[in-house]
Every structure is written in C-alpha cells, then in structure tokens.
Design an enzyme around this catalytic site. Structure first.
Site, PDB file in Angstrom:
ATOM      1  N   ASP A 236      45.527  30.718  40.260  1.00  0.00           N
ATOM      2  CA  ASP A 236      44.792  30.541  39.001  1.00  0.00           C
ATOM      3  C   ASP A 236      45.707  30.339  37.798  1.00  0.00           C
ATOM      4  O   ASP A 236      45.407  29.544  36.910  1.00  0.00           O
ATOM      5  CB  ASP A 236      43.849  31.725  38.759  1.00  0.00           C
ATOM      6  CG  ASP A 236      44.562  33.056  38.877  1.00  0.00           C
ATOM      7  OD1 ASP A 236      44.981  33.399  40.007  1.00  0.00           O
ATOM      8  OD2 ASP A 236      44.730  33.747  37.864  1.00  0.00           O
TER       9      ASP A 236
ATOM     10  N   LYS B  16      53.409  49.436  37.510  1.00  0.00           N
ATOM     11  CA  LYS B  16      52.196  49.648  36.715  1.00  0.00           C
ATOM     12  C   LYS B  16      52.240  50.888  35.820  1.00  0.00           C
ATOM     13  O   LYS B  16      51.564  50.941  34.793  1.00  0.00           O
ATOM     14  CB  LYS B  16      50.986  49.779  37.651  1.00  0.00           C
ATOM     15  CG  LYS B  16      50.564  48.461  38.297  1.00  0.00           C
ATOM     16  CD  LYS B  16      49.692  47.659  37.351  1.00  0.00           C
ATOM     17  CE  LYS B  16      49.179  46.385  38.021  1.00  0.00           C
ATOM     18  NZ  LYS B  16      48.387  45.574  37.073  1.00  0.00           N
TER      19      LYS B  16
ATOM     20  N   GLY C   3      45.715  32.082  45.553  1.00  0.00           N
ATOM     21  CA  GLY C   3      45.305  32.611  44.244  1.00  0.00           C
ATOM     22  C   GLY C   3      46.135  32.008  43.136  1.00  0.00           C
ATOM     23  O   GLY C   3      46.818  32.709  42.397  1.00  0.00           O
TER      24      GLY C   3
ATOM     25  N   SER D 144      58.022  44.210  42.729  1.00  0.00           N
ATOM     26  CA  SER D 144      57.145  44.943  41.812  1.00  0.00           C
ATOM     27  C   SER D 144      56.539  46.225  42.361  1.00  0.00           C
ATOM     28  O   SER D 144      56.099  47.066  41.589  1.00  0.00           O
ATOM     29  CB  SER D 144      56.045  44.015  41.312  1.00  0.00           C
ATOM     30  OG  SER D 144      55.332  43.481  42.404  1.00  0.00           O
TER      31      SER D 144
ATOM     32  N   GLU E  72      52.813  33.047  42.569  1.00  0.00           N
ATOM     33  CA  GLU E  72      51.442  33.392  42.971  1.00  0.00           C
ATOM     34  C   GLU E  72      51.242  33.103  44.449  1.00  0.00           C
ATOM     35  O   GLU E  72      51.914  32.237  45.018  1.00  0.00           O
ATOM     36  CB  GLU E  72      50.430  32.541  42.183  1.00  0.00           C
ATOM     37  CG  GLU E  72      50.315  32.898  40.718  1.00  0.00           C
ATOM     38  CD  GLU E  72      49.191  32.118  40.037  1.00  0.00           C
ATOM     39  OE1 GLU E  72      49.237  30.861  40.056  1.00  0.00           O
ATOM     40  OE2 GLU E  72      48.268  32.761  39.504  1.00  0.00           O
TER      41      GLU E  72
ATOM     42  N   SER F 199      41.386  49.142  42.093  1.00  0.00           N
ATOM     43  CA  SER F 199      41.413  49.558  43.497  1.00  0.00           C
ATOM     44  C   SER F 199      42.855  49.753  43.937  1.00  0.00           C
ATOM     45  O   SER F 199      43.139  50.096  45.061  1.00  0.00           O
ATOM     46  CB  SER F 199      40.750  48.495  44.372  1.00  0.00           C
ATOM     47  OG  SER F 199      41.405  47.262  44.170  1.00  0.00           O
TER      48      SER F 199
END
Lengths: 328, 328
Positions: A213, A56, A211, A307, A207, A81
């Site tokens: 999506d 990130k 989840g 990651s 995924e 969060s």
C-alpha cells in the site's frame, strides 16, 4: 505539502532524552558473512532486543509520557493484536498509570498473556464483525482514557525515530537505511532522523509483496488502500498508510522494495543460523530485501532496522519447516 | 599443588590485548523477566555472537598468535568435531597461515563446510575405529605443524579467560559467575580472571548430568574418567578433565552444578522466546542451571557465560519439538 513538518528532528532528540534509561539502547550487529554476501558493510540495529521485543515501546512511551498529568492519571487505551498492545501496556506501567487494551478475542494466547502480564486490562472483540477503531474510540471516550494510536501520531513517530538516531551515533554516516514499513511510523521517524543527519542518505522502505500500500500510494501521490494483505509479516498488515506517516514518507522516503514471504523466511533462517538472533517476519523483512537483491545497486555502508523478535518457537518452526524439507 | 599457577591473570590481560580488534567484544544482555524469575540480577555474556559463533576463537587465536614465526609459517593443526575446528581454521587465516583440521568423517556437513570455508584443509577419520589424539599428533609431526589443543594448554586457557574479563569490565563486581564445563578451558580461564578481580566471588561450573567428570574429579581430588556422555550438549562431551585445566579448577572453582538435557532445552527455548538469542545446548547449560534452581541460594548479582550458538534450525527444531508437543 506543508512547510512545517509534523515531526522535526528536534522532536526525535527530545524523545531520545525521554527514553533514556527507560528503553534499551539496543546493540548494532555486524557480520562478515553477511557483508561478503551483500558486497557492502551492513549494520543491523537489533530492536528485537528492545523492551517488549520490538521497537514499538519507543513510540508508545514517548506519546504517553507527553500526556497532561491529569489525563495520564486517568489511564491510556490502545488497540492492537500485536506488539503495540504490549508496548502501550508497558508504557502505562512505567508511567505509573493503567492501560486498557482492545485485542481480538482470537489473538495468540501468548500475546494476550504478555499484555496482561504488564498489568493492562484486556478488552476483547470479534475482529470479523466489529470495527476496532470505532470500538477503541468509544472505549476511550466512555472511560475518559487517552488513546495511543499505533503509528499515526507525531509523538509516536518521533519515538520510533530514536532507533535510527542510536544507530547513527554508533556508525556515523551511512549511504542507505533500510526499514520495514507497516503503518509507516517507524520509517517516518527513521527518515526524519536520517535526512536531518546525513543529507545524501537513501531511505528505503520494505513492504511485503502482498501489502504494498505504501509503494502504490507513493506512486499515485495519494493514500491507496489494498486488500487486507495475506502475508506472514503480521506487523506489516495495515492495508493503507497513515495520514501523518504518509505525508512524511512522501517527502523523505526514496524507494520502497517488496519482499516475498519466502524471502522473509530465508532471512529469518539466516538470522538464526549465522547471526544467532531471533527475528519475527516483519522484523526480518528489511534484511530479506537486502539479501534477496531487492535493493538496487546496494551502496557501500547500509543500516538495516531489525524491528522485532516476537515469535514463539512453535510458529517459527511452522514457518521454517517447509524450507528445511526442500533442503533435505 | 604448585605455587606458580600455569595461567596468571597477566596472561589473560595479555591475551585480551592480542585479541583486540580480532575477536568481537560480545554484548552483555540483561532481561527483567529473567531477573524476576531468578530473584537476582543476571548478566549474560553472549559468546554466541563471537566469531565462529562460540568462545573457542579466543583461545585458539591466542595460542596460534604466540607460536614462533617460523613455526607459524609452517601452519597449525587441530582435531575437533565442533567449534574448535572452526576456531583454529579462522585463527590460521587471520594470522596468514594454513590449518589442517582432523574431523570425524561423519561430522555434520555444515561444520565440515564452515571449517573448509575458513580456508582449512580437512582430514577426516573414522571416530569409531581411530584414535583422534594419536592421529592428530602423528599428522602434526609428519607435516611439521603446531598442534593447537582444544583446551589443555595455558595459552588456550588464557584466551578463554578474556570473555569473563570483558564481562567484569561492563558489570563491575559480581557475587557469582556461572560457566559451562567441557574440557575445562573456559572455566579455568574465567576463574583465573574472576578470582584475580573479585576475591569473594563464587565460580560455579555447569556440567551435563551424563558427563559429570569434573564434578567427580573435584570430589575425588584427582582426574576421573566417565563413560562417553550421552547428552545433547556436544560441546561438553570430553569424558575426563584436562590435566592443566583440572589443576587450575581444583584451586579456583567453588562448585559444579549438573543439568539435565530437558533443562537445557527449556533454557534454549527461553533464550529464543524471551531473550531473542540462539544458543546451542552447551551454550545454554549455564543459564539452564540457574533457571532450574541447580545453583543453591543464588546470590544477588550473577554473571552467566552463554558460550556458543552453533546449532542449525533443523537440529534446534528436533530438540525443541517434544517440549512443544507436551505443551500443546
């Protein structure tokens, strides 16, 4: 579909130049044991060794660094969060400015402390009654801060694409690249890089089963929202793909594989015992997909993005304990 | 004291050439958090990423590779309950020969299986009633095998010295090198390398408090035997220094620091949560000495050898759990 993609490979290359000497160039690990298990040559890009413990930082820094100087001087804001909170806080410090981070009041104390440790101001909210997006935007507007979104921004996406760029610089051409999918920023950047460098490469997203999506959205041809996923992979919790990330992923991603929480824990344990590295659940999901046979007919040379590694010993123990008991 | 040392820096360089493409060139990690904690620049040579999960492969392979071809063809033998068993087994496989490994019948099943997994024949013994050295020598003599000792051999020592050589190639000159001490092979090889390359460097060994045989021996000027140490650092269990290793360490090692089991667990937890790497107790002891302030007035640039990462999740959890409870 537009003819000018929101993020180009040149954007990724420029991000890489911006990040040089600021982000870590993380190691690529290989394991003969893993290769034998999968029947392929696997290259693991270890973003758990990135600054703040996850990829990130690349995107947050790349976005903050491109703010106009007078805006940067006023400071940045972010809501998260998880790892994006620490990423934005550290990016601000590296760029000599301040950050205000909106975090749920019941976020783990270790994450609140780590974010504050990078010099950020923390503003807490009640995640059961308050809307963080509205709050974050109001906060940024009130204080004149630039909001750095966690994934749905071209500069964030270009920054995330630099991990794959470094991977290819070490491995040369690969047949497939397997990448975890949350809001879709990491895979959008990775796919932009991968398809620019190696036309025939398969880009596979992963995924959590709960989840899915992005998988559903790709099948429907439009962004779909799923119920807030119950999964241990908290970095993959967004219930709907980003707008910009989805536009990119629709064009460049070849398939989405799903993994169960159990498969993720198994991969975390393998990473610990055989690779000697610590991965958080989201960070292990791409490896899990490969190990659980969720990637059809795995090709010969495969890149995997691990990651992140932000998990404390207590939580790791809680997750892995049931699988220890069953093996006893 | 002899004027011709049993291991020269040339021996280490030749070992490095032998190991090229066979052993991993392991990464060197740095951490801004750790540097701030210690007040120095710390470089961690991660031998937990070495083949078989510890530095031991370097020495075992370097020794086996120098056997006369007709001896090598007959096979090798080793005795070990730990990492040297796997190291000798893998060295034999890499050199196209066979290995017989003498292991205690109550060794952890994972270690027995891993050793067998490299194709070695396992012979077990009762460690409470049988003398492994005598058994090992008899076994080797009976079957015409070459015994590869775990540390007390010039070729083993030269092989272990290649980890420090790689470290210096990446870092340049350092002010100090901190190395775990068991039988003394790793530190003897490391010190040979360090003092050849950087005359003024301090070489500091680290032993468990309960197993301070090398510290006592250096103080007495002769090899001293201590009671079999009760320590979690099972890789540092030999109760007396090797003969050859001691002769080298007496000349080249500047100081020995001692660490408690609690300090080792603290370092293992730090390695997990902040460095995102898995270290076994012996592998964390050098880091522990630095973190616990056991190294007097730490110098500016310090190398640390993290010697191994062979610990399963179950044992890791057992060791770290008490410190979780106390922090709760």
């Amino acid at each position: 579909m537009t003819s000018t993609p929101p993020v180009s490979f040149d954007d990724v290359r420029e991000a890489a130049a911006r990040l040089r000497g600021v982000a870590h160039r993380t190691p690529v690990l290989t394991s003969r044991t893993l290769n034998a298990l999968i029947g392929a040559e696997v290259f693991i890009k270890c973003e758990n060794f990135q600054r703040i413990g996850a990829f990130k930082f690349r995107g947050a820094y790349n976005a903050a660094a491109q703010l106009p100087p007078e805006q940067l001087a006023k400071g940045i804001a972010a809501y998260s969060s998880g790892n994006h909170a620490q990423a934005a806080a550290l990016a601000a410090r590296e760029l000599g400015t301040t950050a205000v981070i909106l975090m749920p009041e019941d976020a783990p104390r270790s994450k609140l402390e780590a974010t504050a440790g990078y010099g950020a101001d923390i503003v807490t909210y009640d995640r059961y009654t308050q809307d963080r997006t509205a709050l974050g935007e109001a906060l940024a507007a009130d204080r004149g801060l630039a909001l750095i979104p966690p994934y749905d921004h071209p500069h964030v996406i270009a920054g995330q694409g630099t991990a794959a760029l470094e991977l290819f610089e070490e491995t040369g051409a690969l047949d497939a690249l397997v990448v975890p999918v949350g809001g879709g920023g990491l895979i959008a950047g990775s796919a932009t890089t991968a398809k620019a460098l190696h036309l025939g490469i398969q880009v596979i997203g992963v995924e959590p089963e709960a989840g899915d999506d992005t998988k559903r959205s790709l099948e429907c041809g439009e962004r779909v929202t799923v119920p807030v996923p119950r999964t241990i992979a908290d970095g993959q919790a967004p219930p709907t793909p980003g707008e910009i990330t989805f536009a990119i992923n629709q064009r460049l991603v070849d398939a989405i594989a799903l993994v169960s929480d159990e498969e993720v824990v198994h991969a975390m344990r393998f990473a610990f015992e055989r690779l000697k590295i610590v991965l958080e659940p989201s960070g292990a999901s791409a490896l899990a997909a490969l190990m659980a046979g969720r990637v059809d007919s795995p090709p010969r040379r495969i890149g995997v993005i691990a990651s992140g590694g932000n998990i404390d010993v207590r939580r790791f123990t809680e997750l892995v304990r049931p699988c220890l008991t069953s093996a006893a």
